[in-house]
Design a protein around this motif. Structure first.
Motif, PDB file in Angstrom:
ATOM      1  N   GLN A  83       0.866  -1.102  -0.086  1.00 60.70           N
ATOM      2  CA  GLN A  83       0.060   0.197  -0.152  1.00 60.70           C
ATOM      3  C   GLN A  83       0.646   1.409   0.179  1.00 60.70           C
ATOM      4  O   GLN A  83       0.719   2.333  -0.770  1.00 60.70           O
ATOM      5  CB  GLN A  83      -0.654   0.077   1.237  1.00 60.70           C
ATOM      6  N   VAL A  84       1.854   1.353   0.805  1.00 61.05           N
ATOM      7  CA  VAL A  84       2.881   2.506   0.884  1.00 61.05           C
ATOM      8  C   VAL A  84       3.490   2.606  -0.644  1.00 61.05           C
ATOM      9  O   VAL A  84       3.699   3.791  -0.860  1.00 61.05           O
ATOM     10  CB  VAL A  84       3.734   2.107   1.890  1.00 61.05           C
ATOM     11  N   ARG A  85       4.005   1.368  -1.110  1.00 61.92           N
ATOM     12  CA  ARG A  85       4.691   1.486  -2.351  1.00 61.92           C
ATOM     13  C   ARG A  85       3.799   2.086  -3.474  1.00 61.92           C
ATOM     14  O   ARG A  85       4.239   2.874  -4.335  1.00 61.92           O
ATOM     15  CB  ARG A  85       5.321   0.222  -2.721  1.00 61.92           C
ATOM     16  N   GLY A  86       2.741   1.783  -3.448  1.00 59.95           N
ATOM     17  CA  GLY A  86       1.438   2.188  -4.253  1.00 59.95           C
ATOM     18  C   GLY A  86       1.272   3.732  -4.320  1.00 59.95           C
ATOM     19  O   GLY A  86       1.389   4.415  -5.281  1.00 59.95           O
ATOM     20  N   LEU A  87       1.197   4.309  -2.955  1.00 61.76           N
ATOM     21  CA  LEU A  87       0.954   5.644  -2.877  1.00 61.76           C
ATOM     22  C   LEU A  87       2.315   6.605  -3.393  1.00 61.76           C
ATOM     23  O   LEU A  87       2.246   7.590  -3.847  1.00 61.76           O
ATOM     24  CB  LEU A  87       0.795   5.959  -1.441  1.00 61.76           C
ATOM     25  N   LEU A  88       3.310   5.727  -3.423  1.00 67.58           N
ATOM     26  CA  LEU A  88       4.545   6.348  -3.767  1.00 67.58           C
ATOM     27  C   LEU A  88       4.826   6.127  -5.389  1.00 67.58           C
ATOM     28  O   LEU A  88       5.919   6.730  -5.870  1.00 67.58           O
ATOM     29  CB  LEU A  88       5.963   5.689  -3.175  1.00 67.58           C
ATOM     30  N   LEU A  89       3.729   5.563  -5.859  1.00 66.75           N
ATOM     31  CA  LEU A  89       3.840   5.143  -7.389  1.00 66.75           C
ATOM     32  C   LEU A  89       4.924   4.200  -7.677  1.00 66.75           C
ATOM     33  O   LEU A  89       5.694   4.242  -8.987  1.00 66.75           O
ATOM     34  CB  LEU A  89       3.984   6.449  -8.276  1.00 66.75           C
ATOM     35  N   GLU A  90       5.504   3.620  -6.810  1.00 68.26           N
ATOM     36  CA  GLU A  90       6.647   2.541  -6.905  1.00 68.26           C
ATOM     37  C   GLU A  90       5.927   1.095  -7.345  1.00 68.26           C
ATOM     38  O   GLU A  90       6.811   0.270  -7.748  1.00 68.26           O
ATOM     39  CB  GLU A  90       7.580   2.441  -5.761  1.00 68.26           C
TER      40      GLU A  90
ATOM     41  N   LEU B  85      -6.336  -0.085  -8.794  1.00 66.16           N
ATOM     42  CA  LEU B  85      -7.766   0.139  -9.590  1.00 66.16           C
ATOM     43  C   LEU B  85      -7.442   0.616 -10.874  1.00 66.16           C
ATOM     44  O   LEU B  85      -6.496   1.472 -11.297  1.00 66.16           O
ATOM     45  CB  LEU B  85      -8.694   1.289  -8.901  1.00 66.16           C
ATOM     46  N   ALA B  86      -8.434   0.529 -11.662  1.00 66.22           N
ATOM     47  CA  ALA B  86      -8.322   1.039 -13.058  1.00 66.22           C
ATOM     48  C   ALA B  86      -8.095   2.604 -13.083  1.00 66.22           C
ATOM     49  O   ALA B  86      -8.724   3.163 -12.396  1.00 66.22           O
ATOM     50  CB  ALA B  86      -9.445   0.382 -13.966  1.00 66.22           C
ATOM     51  N   GLY B  87      -7.319   2.990 -14.368  1.00 69.24           N
ATOM     52  CA  GLY B  87      -7.327   4.292 -14.495  1.00 69.24           C
ATOM     53  C   GLY B  87      -6.088   5.170 -13.626  1.00 69.24           C
ATOM     54  O   GLY B  87      -6.116   6.256 -13.354  1.00 69.24           O
TER      55      GLY B  87
ATOM     56  N   ALA C 144      -8.980   8.440  -5.546  1.00 71.11           N
ATOM     57  CA  ALA C 144      -8.367   9.382  -6.123  1.00 71.11           C
ATOM     58  C   ALA C 144      -7.084   9.246  -7.214  1.00 71.11           C
ATOM     59  O   ALA C 144      -6.765   7.976  -7.107  1.00 71.11           O
ATOM     60  CB  ALA C 144      -7.731  10.413  -5.295  1.00 71.11           C
ATOM     61  N   LEU C 145      -6.925   9.990  -8.246  1.00 72.58           N
ATOM     62  CA  LEU C 145      -5.817   9.625  -9.078  1.00 72.58           C
ATOM     63  C   LEU C 145      -4.602  10.180  -8.689  1.00 72.58           C
ATOM     64  O   LEU C 145      -4.824  11.340  -8.115  1.00 72.58           O
ATOM     65  CB  LEU C 145      -6.251  10.325 -10.468  1.00 72.58           C
ATOM     66  N   ILE C 146      -3.526   9.477  -8.514  1.00 70.37           N
ATOM     67  CA  ILE C 146      -2.393   9.908  -7.969  1.00 70.37           C
ATOM     68  C   ILE C 146      -1.356   9.915  -9.088  1.00 70.37           C
ATOM     69  O   ILE C 146      -1.065   8.810  -9.690  1.00 70.37           O
ATOM     70  CB  ILE C 146      -1.577   8.996  -6.667  1.00 70.37           C
TER      71      ILE C 146
ATOM     72  N   THR D 145     -17.772   2.617  -6.285  1.00 76.21           N
ATOM     73  CA  THR D 145     -18.281   1.087  -6.054  1.00 76.21           C
ATOM     74  C   THR D 145     -18.004   0.013  -7.085  1.00 76.21           C
ATOM     75  O   THR D 145     -18.509  -0.983  -6.700  1.00 76.21           O
ATOM     76  CB  THR D 145     -19.873   1.150  -5.765  1.00 76.21           C
ATOM     77  N   GLY D 146     -17.284   0.417  -8.008  1.00 72.66           N
ATOM     78  CA  GLY D 146     -17.312  -0.269  -9.216  1.00 72.66           C
ATOM     79  C   GLY D 146     -15.717  -0.288  -9.878  1.00 72.66           C
ATOM     80  O   GLY D 146     -15.030   0.380  -9.266  1.00 72.66           O
ATOM     81  N   GLU D 147     -15.761  -1.029 -11.079  1.00 68.38           N
ATOM     82  CA  GLU D 147     -14.638  -0.681 -11.582  1.00 68.38           C
ATOM     83  C   GLU D 147     -13.977   0.804 -11.857  1.00 68.38           C
ATOM     84  O   GLU D 147     -12.803   1.169 -11.812  1.00 68.38           O
ATOM     85  CB  GLU D 147     -14.463  -1.710 -12.943  1.00 68.38           C
ATOM     86  N   ARG D 148     -14.812   1.676 -12.170  1.00 64.69           N
ATOM     87  CA  ARG D 148     -14.534   2.997 -12.816  1.00 64.69           C
ATOM     88  C   ARG D 148     -15.779   3.925 -11.976  1.00 64.69           C
ATOM     89  O   ARG D 148     -16.706   3.539 -11.923  1.00 64.69           O
ATOM     90  CB  ARG D 148     -14.414   3.210 -14.067  1.00 64.69           C
TER      91      ARG D 148
END
Length: 346
Positions: free
Chosen positions: A66-73, A78-80, A101-103, A119-122
């Motif tokens: 989760q931390v690495r995801g927030l760091l964009l590593e 999720l899609a998009g 949110a989009l990061i 609540t869904g894919e997008r």
């Protein structure tokens, strides 16, 4: 896209658990919240009962991911390119609803934008977007430093409670209630011979009413010898939901200045409550009658705006020796009701 910078930080927070008057249990969750411009981001979502993905009870590998995801590593979950910012504290399923949110990176900066309820894919940004929220631009070193510090620290909170009493049977019910909402609970007569490492796993100690002061002092000395400061709870009354609420408050590690529910007083026919941001507040009154039966009354359940509020208490709910529990999704306060004189209830 906004070119103004927002500050980014992290702070411990909790989703308060508890035993409710209808018999249901609400699970306790400790997590790390996002602090944007000095204020928890969750406070911008006035009545949302949710936790961030940085929860203390997730496995270490998932927490790190989760931390690495927030760091964009790592890839966005999720899609998009979207990330879960707050999710359901009970099931953590996107189908139950989540704030996403989009990061993205912009040079050395990190930008959070396009917040939405998903609540869904997008998500449907037009229908379910948080249009007044963000975008937030964070300086790279500050953002990375805050999140990477979680990888070097013990992110798990001490969520075990030690119940001290001469009669273990009298503590069995509160211990079971704590376990039911996700807080570990052990019962002991004292702490003699307990290893320091074991003592360091506790976040609070509840003393039974019959425990003499000398034995309480010995327990406190054991924790000091182990080099740990532990919250001490003196049970107000042998009412299980009340004891659970007291322990929940004792386990709250969030900074006082970042709490939503900051004040509770109760006198005669009125309670005073102070909140620092708009949120749902529930007030419950408890009392024991002469036959030692517990009575619980839900006296208020609604959304309150920022500020001080006076809430009437029904006379039948608070006669005799009574107590009031104030609860938001992120905190709990407990106060005895005073009679025959008014306290400051601004």
């Amino acid at each position: 896209m906004s070119s103004e910078y927002a500050t980014f930080g992290l702070a411990p927070a909790m989703r308060a658990g508890g035993v409710l008057t209808d018999g249901d249990c609400q699970v306790h969750r400790d997590f790390v919240d996002f602090v944007v411009d000095g204020r928890p981001l969750l406070f911008r979502l006035s009545d949302l009962d949710a936790v961030s993905p940085l929860a203390s009870d997730v496995p270490p590998a998932i927490f790190t991911a989760q931390v690495r995801g927030l760091l964009l590593e790592a890839d966005a979950p999720l899609a998009g390119g979207r990330h879960v910012i707050y999710g359901c504290p009970e099931c953590e399923s996107i189908e139950c609803g989540a704030v996403t949110a989009l990061i993205e990176r912009d040079g050395d900066d990190y930008v959070w934008r396009d917040f939405a309820w998903q609540t869904g894919e997008r998500p449907d940004l037009e229908l379910n977007g948080y249009h007044g929220m963000g975008p937030f631009r964070f300086r790279g070193p500050e953002y990375r430093g805050a999140l990477r510090s979680l990888l070097d620290a013990d992110a798990g909170a001490r969520r075990r409670v030690l119940l001290i009493g001469a009669r273990g049977a009298s503590l069995a019910k509160p211990a079971a209630a704590l376990r039911a909402i996700g807080i570990g609970a052990d019962i002991a007569r004292d702490t003699a011979g307990v290893a320091p490492d074991e003592l360091r796993s506790y976040g609070a100690v509840l003393f039974g009413r019959a425990v003499p002061e000398a034995e309480r002092a010995a327990v406190r000395a054991s924790f000091r010898g182990a080099g740990v400061e532990v919250a001490q709870v003196e049970g107000l009354a042998p009412i299980v939901p009340l004891l659970v609420a007291q322990i929940e408050h004792a386990l709250d590690r969030s900074p006082v200045e970042l709490r939503r529910l900051t004040r509770l007083v109760a006198a005669d026919d009125e309670a005073g409550v102070e909140v620092t941001s708009t949120c749902r507040v529930r007030l419950t009154a408890y009392r024991r009658d002469r036959l030692a039966r517990t009575h619980a009354h839900d006296v208020f359940d609604g959304v309150l705006p920022t500020g001080h509020h006076r809430i009437p208490l029904q006379a039948g709910a608070v006669r005799g020796k009574s107590f009031v529990v104030a609860r938001t999704s992120g905190g709990v306060l407990v106060e005895p009701v005073t009679h025959g004189g008014r306290r400051d209830r601004r």
